[in-house]
Motif scaffolding. Structure first.
Motif, PDB file in Angstrom:
ATOM      1  N   ARG A  26       0.774  -6.574  32.704  1.00  0.00           N
ATOM      2  CA  ARG A  26      -0.509  -6.200  32.094  1.00  0.00           C
ATOM      3  C   ARG A  26      -1.587  -6.027  33.158  1.00  0.00           C
ATOM      4  NH1 ARG A  26      -4.129  -3.771  30.544  1.00  0.00           N
ATOM      5  NH2 ARG A  26      -5.578  -4.306  28.899  1.00  0.00           N
ATOM      6  N   MET A  27      -1.568  -6.858  34.166  1.00  0.00           N
ATOM      7  CA  MET A  27      -2.561  -6.773  35.232  1.00  0.00           C
ATOM      8  C   MET A  27      -2.416  -5.476  36.036  1.00  0.00           C
ATOM      9  SD  MET A  27      -4.515  -9.317  34.864  1.00  0.00           S
ATOM     10  CE  MET A  27      -5.454  -9.314  36.366  1.00  0.00           C
ATOM     11  N   ARG A  28      -1.215  -4.904  36.037  1.00  0.00           N
ATOM     12  CA  ARG A  28      -0.971  -3.672  36.796  1.00  0.00           C
ATOM     13  C   ARG A  28      -1.252  -2.411  35.976  1.00  0.00           C
ATOM     14  NH1 ARG A  28       3.309  -6.922  38.820  1.00  0.00           N
ATOM     15  NH2 ARG A  28       4.715  -6.178  37.207  1.00  0.00           N
ATOM     16  N   ARG A  29      -1.537  -2.547  34.692  1.00  0.00           N
ATOM     17  CA  ARG A  29      -1.749  -1.375  33.834  1.00  0.00           C
ATOM     18  C   ARG A  29      -3.000  -0.606  34.223  1.00  0.00           C
ATOM     19  NH1 ARG A  29      -1.152  -2.636  27.648  1.00  0.00           N
ATOM     20  NH2 ARG A  29      -1.532  -0.421  27.582  1.00  0.00           N
ATOM     21  N   ASP A  30      -2.984   0.674  33.898  1.00  0.00           N
ATOM     22  CA  ASP A  30      -4.114   1.562  34.157  1.00  0.00           C
ATOM     23  C   ASP A  30      -5.276   1.197  33.237  1.00  0.00           C
ATOM     24  OD1 ASP A  30      -5.848   3.627  34.642  1.00  0.00           O
ATOM     25  OD2 ASP A  30      -4.488   5.207  33.996  1.00  0.00           O
ATOM     26  N   THR A  31      -6.404   0.845  33.819  1.00  0.00           N
ATOM     27  CA  THR A  31      -7.568   0.479  33.008  1.00  0.00           C
ATOM     28  C   THR A  31      -8.496   1.666  32.780  1.00  0.00           C
ATOM     29  OG1 THR A  31      -8.812  -0.221  34.956  1.00  0.00           O
ATOM     30  CG2 THR A  31      -7.542  -1.915  33.799  1.00  0.00           C
ATOM     31  N   THR A  32      -8.107   2.845  33.258  1.00  0.00           N
ATOM     32  CA  THR A  32      -8.969   4.011  33.087  1.00  0.00           C
ATOM     33  C   THR A  32      -8.658   4.775  31.803  1.00  0.00           C
ATOM     34  OG1 THR A  32      -7.506   5.447  34.375  1.00  0.00           O
ATOM     35  CG2 THR A  32      -9.241   4.263  35.582  1.00  0.00           C
ATOM     36  N   LEU A  33      -7.612   4.395  31.092  1.00  0.00           N
ATOM     37  CA  LEU A  33      -7.274   5.085  29.847  1.00  0.00           C
ATOM     38  C   LEU A  33      -8.356   4.854  28.801  1.00  0.00           C
ATOM     39  CD1 LEU A  33      -3.488   4.158  29.574  1.00  0.00           C
ATOM     40  CD2 LEU A  33      -4.468   6.327  30.327  1.00  0.00           C
ATOM     41  N   ASP A  34      -8.663   5.884  28.030  1.00  0.00           N
ATOM     42  CA  ASP A  34      -9.663   5.774  26.968  1.00  0.00           C
ATOM     43  C   ASP A  34      -8.981   5.234  25.710  1.00  0.00           C
ATOM     44  OD1 ASP A  34     -11.701   5.981  25.168  1.00  0.00           O
ATOM     45  OD2 ASP A  34     -11.887   8.153  25.286  1.00  0.00           O
ATOM     46  N   ARG A  35      -9.349   4.041  25.341  1.00  0.00           N
ATOM     47  CA  ARG A  35      -8.774   3.407  24.153  1.00  0.00           C
ATOM     48  C   ARG A  35      -9.782   3.361  22.991  1.00  0.00           C
ATOM     49  NH1 ARG A  35      -6.654   0.777  28.658  1.00  0.00           N
ATOM     50  NH2 ARG A  35      -4.396   0.789  28.706  1.00  0.00           N
ATOM     51  N   VAL A  48     -17.650  -8.861  21.207  1.00  0.00           N
ATOM     52  CA  VAL A  48     -17.176  -8.286  22.465  1.00  0.00           C
ATOM     53  C   VAL A  48     -17.773  -9.099  23.599  1.00  0.00           C
ATOM     54  CG1 VAL A  48     -17.151  -6.232  23.927  1.00  0.00           C
ATOM     55  CG2 VAL A  48     -17.047  -5.995  21.432  1.00  0.00           C
ATOM     56  N   ILE A  49     -16.913  -9.730  24.382  1.00  0.00           N
ATOM     57  CA  ILE A  49     -17.352 -10.530  25.522  1.00  0.00           C
ATOM     58  C   ILE A  49     -16.959  -9.773  26.783  1.00  0.00           C
ATOM     59  CG2 ILE A  49     -17.089 -12.718  26.739  1.00  0.00           C
ATOM     60  CD1 ILE A  49     -16.407 -13.978  24.022  1.00  0.00           C
ATOM     61  N   LEU A  50     -17.931  -9.554  27.650  1.00  0.00           N
ATOM     62  CA  LEU A  50     -17.702  -8.749  28.843  1.00  0.00           C
ATOM     63  C   LEU A  50     -17.845  -9.583  30.107  1.00  0.00           C
ATOM     64  CD1 LEU A  50     -19.978  -5.768  27.771  1.00  0.00           C
ATOM     65  CD2 LEU A  50     -17.521  -5.984  27.442  1.00  0.00           C
ATOM     66  N   GLY A  51     -17.082  -9.226  31.117  1.00  0.00           N
ATOM     67  CA  GLY A  51     -17.191  -9.866  32.420  1.00  0.00           C
ATOM     68  C   GLY A  51     -17.497  -8.827  33.481  1.00  0.00           C
ATOM     69  N   GLU A  52     -18.382  -9.154  34.391  1.00  0.00           N
ATOM     70  CA  GLU A  52     -18.796  -8.186  35.414  1.00  0.00           C
ATOM     71  C   GLU A  52     -17.656  -7.759  36.335  1.00  0.00           C
ATOM     72  OE1 GLU A  52     -22.273  -9.354  37.552  1.00  0.00           O
ATOM     73  OE2 GLU A  52     -23.393  -9.756  35.729  1.00  0.00           O
ATOM     74  N   VAL A  53     -16.683  -8.623  36.546  1.00  0.00           N
ATOM     75  CA  VAL A  53     -15.575  -8.292  37.445  1.00  0.00           C
ATOM     76  C   VAL A  53     -14.232  -8.349  36.718  1.00  0.00           C
ATOM     77  CG1 VAL A  53     -16.752  -8.939  39.569  1.00  0.00           C
ATOM     78  CG2 VAL A  53     -15.534 -10.674  38.272  1.00  0.00           C
ATOM     79  N   VAL A  61     -16.638   0.161  30.355  1.00  0.00           N
ATOM     80  CA  VAL A  61     -15.757   0.432  29.225  1.00  0.00           C
ATOM     81  C   VAL A  61     -16.001  -0.585  28.109  1.00  0.00           C
ATOM     82  CG1 VAL A  61     -13.343   0.533  28.489  1.00  0.00           C
ATOM     83  CG2 VAL A  61     -14.026   1.513  30.684  1.00  0.00           C
ATOM     84  N   GLY A  62     -16.133  -1.847  28.473  1.00  0.00           N
ATOM     85  CA  GLY A  62     -16.407  -2.882  27.481  1.00  0.00           C
ATOM     86  C   GLY A  62     -17.704  -2.638  26.741  1.00  0.00           C
ATOM     87  N   ARG A  63     -18.718  -2.190  27.459  1.00  0.00           N
ATOM     88  CA  ARG A  63     -20.000  -1.873  26.808  1.00  0.00           C
ATOM     89  C   ARG A  63     -19.825  -0.741  25.807  1.00  0.00           C
ATOM     90  NH1 ARG A  63     -23.659  -2.509  32.127  1.00  0.00           N
ATOM     91  NH2 ARG A  63     -24.226  -4.690  31.805  1.00  0.00           N
ATOM     92  N   ARG A  64     -19.058   0.272  26.174  1.00  0.00           N
ATOM     93  CA  ARG A  64     -18.804   1.398  25.268  1.00  0.00           C
ATOM     94  C   ARG A  64     -18.071   0.910  24.018  1.00  0.00           C
ATOM     95  NH1 ARG A  64     -20.173   5.051  22.339  1.00  0.00           N
ATOM     96  NH2 ARG A  64     -18.726   6.708  21.902  1.00  0.00           N
TER      97      ARG A  64
END
Length: 80
Positions: A26-35, A48-53, A61-64
Motif C-alpha cells: 500500500r505504501m508503494r501505490r501511486d498516490t496521484t490517481l484521482d479517486r 476527513v483528517i489530513l496530515g501535512e506529510v 488531495v485530502g482537501r479536495r
C-alpha cells in the motif's frame, strides 16, 4: 485522545507476515490517481483528517476529498 492501546490496535495487522506485506504494498501505490469518484460514493457522515506529510493521501488531495464530501453532506441537509 489517542491511547497506546489505540496505536497498538492500528499497527496490529503489520505484525503478521501477510499484514506487513500488504502494508508495504500500500505504501508503494501511486498516490496521484484521482479517486474522486470513489469519494463521491461515500453516503455516511465522514470526518476527513489530513496530515501535512501524509504519504498515502497528499494534503491537496485530502482537501479536495473533504470538499466533495462536504458538498454531498450539504446537499442532504446535514450541515457543514
Amino acid at each position: 485522545m489517542v491511547t497506546d492501546a489505540d496505536v497498538d490496535t492500528y499497527y496490529a495487522p503489520t505484525r503478521s507476515r501477510n499484514g506487513l506485506t500488504a502494508f508495504l504494498a500500500r505504501m508503494r501505490r501511486d498516490t496521484t490517481l484521482d479517486r474522486s469518484g470513489i469519494v463521491r460514493g461515500i453516503r455516511a457522515p465522514t470526518l476527513v483528517i489530513l496530515g501535512e506529510v501524509d504519504r498515502l493521501v497528499p494534503l491537496s488531495v485530502g482537501r479536495r476529498y473533504g470538499e466533495i464530501i462536504a458538498v454531498i453532506d450539504a446537499g442532504r441537509g446535514a450541515g457543514v
